[in-house]
Design an enzyme around this catalytic site. Sequence first.
Site, mmCIF file in Angstrom:
data_model
loop_
_atom_site.group_PDB
_atom_site.id
_atom_site.type_symbol
_atom_site.label_atom_id
_atom_site.label_comp_id
_atom_site.label_asym_id
_atom_site.label_seq_id
_atom_site.Cartn_x
_atom_site.Cartn_y
_atom_site.Cartn_z
ATOM 1 N N CYS A 1 -1.577 -5.740 9.382
ATOM 2 C CA CYS A 1 -0.646 -4.379 9.521
ATOM 3 C C CYS A 1 0.745 -4.899 9.799
ATOM 4 O O CYS A 1 1.124 -5.577 10.550
ATOM 5 C CB CYS A 1 -1.021 -3.389 10.817
ATOM 6 S SG CYS A 1 0.198 -2.369 11.043
ATOM 7 N N CYS B 1 2.381 -4.049 13.191
ATOM 8 C CA CYS B 1 1.945 -4.656 14.586
ATOM 9 C C CYS B 1 0.990 -5.913 14.143
ATOM 10 O O CYS B 1 0.782 -6.747 15.177
ATOM 11 C CB CYS B 1 0.928 -3.699 15.342
ATOM 12 S SG CYS B 1 -0.633 -3.561 14.676
ATOM 13 N N CYS C 1 -3.703 2.247 11.216
ATOM 14 C CA CYS C 1 -4.005 1.027 12.068
ATOM 15 C C CYS C 1 -4.282 1.805 13.162
ATOM 16 O O CYS C 1 -3.476 2.364 13.998
ATOM 17 C CB CYS C 1 -2.577 0.121 12.096
ATOM 18 S SG CYS C 1 -2.858 -1.008 13.227
ATOM 19 N N CYS D 1 -1.353 0.608 16.091
ATOM 20 C CA CYS D 1 0.059 1.003 16.032
ATOM 21 C C CYS D 1 0.332 2.352 15.319
ATOM 22 O O CYS D 1 1.371 3.090 15.361
ATOM 23 C CB CYS D 1 1.164 -0.096 15.480
ATOM 24 S SG CYS D 1 0.896 -0.185 13.719
ATOM 25 N N CYS E 1 -8.334 2.912 -0.256
ATOM 26 C CA CYS E 1 -7.043 2.941 -1.149
ATOM 27 C C CYS E 1 -5.629 2.856 -0.338
ATOM 28 O O CYS E 1 -5.283 3.475 0.277
ATOM 29 C CB CYS E 1 -7.067 4.398 -2.132
ATOM 30 S SG CYS E 1 -6.154 4.395 -3.450
HETATM 31 ZN ZN LIG Z 1 -0.515 -1.910 13.092
#
Ligand SMILES: [Zn+2]
Length: 155
Positions: A73, A76, A121, A124, A144
């Site tokens: 991510c 984060c 995510c 975060c 996707c």
């Molecule tokens: Zn994150």
Amino acid sequence: MDRRTFVIAALASTAMPSLAIAAAEGNFEVTRTDAEWRAMLTDLQYRVMRLQATERAGSSPLDKNYSDGVYHCRGCDLALYNSDTKYDSKTGWPSFFRARRNAIRTMEDRKLFSVRTECHCRRCGSHLGHIFSDGPAPTGQRHCLNGVSLVFRAA
Ligand SMILES: [Zn+2]
């Protein structure tokens, strides 16, 4: 433009990006103020990750990346997807058939007249993309994703 087309166009132009992920999902482990997000992201990254915009198809170098590694991510650094679950969906967006365990959360995206499964995510809340049911075995899922939401770390 006929009346129906006009109505759809009007709705599309006024449809606000959803800012409701945090409210819908409760608190995330990693939280930042809007100013902090803006400071750490480019304009495009901010619009995709925090306002649920979608990057232009074919714009991400990660779409054609098939090196071994892990996709993290950008918001984060949580490890989200393994390279061995990535495949070529020919959509122009990086696509995976499965996320890593306990990496993402989903919510219903009711923008305009379609209902899609949004994914973000779990640590975060940054928007990643959408999950469709036309993916390959073994899951049948197509995650996707926007490449700008991801950071690839080679194995
Ligand atoms: Zn994150």
